[in-house]
Design a protein around this motif. Sequence first.
Motif, short mmCIF file in Angstrom:
data_model
loop_
_atom_site.label_atom_id
_atom_site.label_comp_id
_atom_site.label_asym_id
_atom_site.label_seq_id
_atom_site.Cartn_x
_atom_site.Cartn_y
_atom_site.Cartn_z
N MET A 57 25.39 -52.56 45.03
CA MET A 57 24.08 -52.54 45.65
C MET A 57 23.28 -53.79 45.28
O MET A 57 22.66 -54.42 46.15
CB MET A 57 23.33 -51.27 45.19
CG MET A 57 22.08 -50.95 45.98
SD MET A 57 21.26 -49.47 45.30
CE MET A 57 22.59 -48.26 45.35
N PHE A 58 23.29 -54.13 44.00
CA PHE A 58 22.48 -55.26 43.52
C PHE A 58 23.30 -56.55 43.38
O PHE A 58 22.73 -57.59 43.08
CB PHE A 58 21.84 -54.90 42.18
CG PHE A 58 20.76 -53.85 42.29
CD1 PHE A 58 19.44 -54.21 42.55
CD2 PHE A 58 21.08 -52.51 42.18
CE1 PHE A 58 18.46 -53.24 42.67
CE2 PHE A 58 20.10 -51.53 42.30
CZ PHE A 58 18.78 -51.89 42.55
N THR A 96 24.52 -57.09 35.79
CA THR A 96 23.38 -56.83 34.91
C THR A 96 23.06 -55.34 34.92
O THR A 96 22.91 -54.75 36.00
CB THR A 96 22.14 -57.63 35.40
OG1 THR A 96 22.45 -59.03 35.38
CG2 THR A 96 20.94 -57.35 34.51
N PRO A 97 22.98 -54.72 33.77
CA PRO A 97 22.66 -53.28 33.74
C PRO A 97 21.29 -53.00 34.36
O PRO A 97 20.32 -53.69 34.06
CB PRO A 97 22.68 -52.94 32.24
CG PRO A 97 23.51 -54.02 31.61
CD PRO A 97 23.25 -55.25 32.42
N ILE A 98 21.23 -52.01 35.22
CA ILE A 98 19.97 -51.62 35.86
C ILE A 98 19.36 -50.47 35.04
O ILE A 98 20.03 -49.46 34.81
CB ILE A 98 20.21 -51.16 37.31
CG1 ILE A 98 20.99 -52.23 38.10
CG2 ILE A 98 18.88 -50.85 37.98
CD1 ILE A 98 20.31 -53.57 38.19
N PRO A 99 18.11 -50.61 34.59
CA PRO A 99 17.49 -49.52 33.81
C PRO A 99 17.56 -48.20 34.55
O PRO A 99 17.32 -48.15 35.77
CB PRO A 99 16.04 -50.01 33.64
CG PRO A 99 16.14 -51.50 33.71
CD PRO A 99 17.22 -51.77 34.72
N CYS A 117 23.00 -42.97 39.63
CA CYS A 117 24.01 -43.64 40.48
C CYS A 117 25.16 -44.14 39.62
O CYS A 117 24.95 -44.62 38.51
CB CYS A 117 23.39 -44.84 41.21
SG CYS A 117 22.07 -44.42 42.35
N PRO A 118 26.38 -44.09 40.13
CA PRO A 118 27.51 -44.65 39.39
C PRO A 118 27.32 -46.15 39.17
O PRO A 118 26.74 -46.85 40.01
CB PRO A 118 28.70 -44.39 40.33
CG PRO A 118 28.27 -43.25 41.19
CD PRO A 118 26.80 -43.43 41.39
N VAL A 119 27.78 -46.65 38.04
CA VAL A 119 27.61 -48.06 37.69
C VAL A 119 28.22 -48.97 38.76
O VAL A 119 27.64 -50.00 39.12
CB VAL A 119 28.23 -48.35 36.31
CG1 VAL A 119 28.21 -49.86 36.01
CG2 VAL A 119 27.50 -47.58 35.22
N ARG A 120 29.39 -48.59 39.29
CA ARG A 120 30.03 -49.42 40.31
C ARG A 120 29.16 -49.51 41.57
O ARG A 120 29.07 -50.56 42.21
CB ARG A 120 31.40 -48.86 40.67
CG ARG A 120 32.46 -49.09 39.61
CD ARG A 120 33.82 -48.66 40.11
NE ARG A 120 34.86 -48.91 39.12
CZ ARG A 120 36.15 -48.63 39.31
NH1 ARG A 120 36.54 -48.09 40.47
NH2 ARG A 120 37.03 -48.89 38.37
#
Length: 301
Positions: free
Chosen positions: A170-171, A175-178, A162-165
Amino acid sequence: MDQRQKQRAEYKTWGKAYYHLCTDGKTSTLCHDEGEYVYLVNTISLIDLLFPIKVHAYEVMRSHVHLLLSGRGEDCVAVFDYLKKRVNTRLREDDHQTLPPGYGFKLIPVKDEEQMRNNFVYIARNASQVLGIRPGCYIFGSAFSFYSGVTRLAGSIRAGDCPVRELSRMFRTHTPIPPDRRIHPGLKMALPQGFVDMSVLYKVFPTAKEYEIRLVKDYEAYVEVAGQLGEEVVFSLEEARDIVDMELVKSGRSLSDLSREDRCQLAVQLAKRFRLSALTLSQVLFIPVRIVTQVLRSKQR
């Protein structure tokens, strides 16, 4: 310092261990619609990324949340404060009443493997008792993923695809999602197999059959944990009949063998151990409800 503050201060002194965290369930509404349930599950999925805490089970209910955690007491308190802050942010955005300033939680130590089994059973049965669905089949809890191959049918995507944006939206976090975390593409919800440490469940329940039997049949464990949390217990008529049947099997007798006096004694025992009401006991033991009520009252004096 009031009692709630004293309790929080005590929690913070507790060492690293397993804990069942349950938020207040009688004063507020956490989730009004599906979007808010998804948001709260996604919030729980961030816990292990932000705190030195592992999540071993969870269940998000309309008015409260259950979490089985491992970590220090002070970190469990921080987790609660984080959840409360995030919930209030979403409630304000959705024009709902926010949680009251005194909104709190209970933290119950899980001291041994038997208590661990009891708490897994309780959390997995929580939605079932309220919503009338099969134990372990609630989509806003972790239990549907234990000893299950059904998760493959639902389909999921990797966070890394998924794109970082999109992940940030979404969350609602930077915070970076693994990348190996799994997400349901329709609900946009983190799936438990990506962030729940299931090793403890598989240790205390070595087989799927053992877990399934305890999940469906261990009424006493459910009552025990409910008592620790101060929550109500309501069993259906079918469950009450099953409880009676199991007690009769243990005694080697049938209901027809019991005199009215024996049935009244059994009613007292079941009321104490399982919190069955006088009406329910009357229906499953075939004793007039007024007689059951009188017997229970006489034992309470």
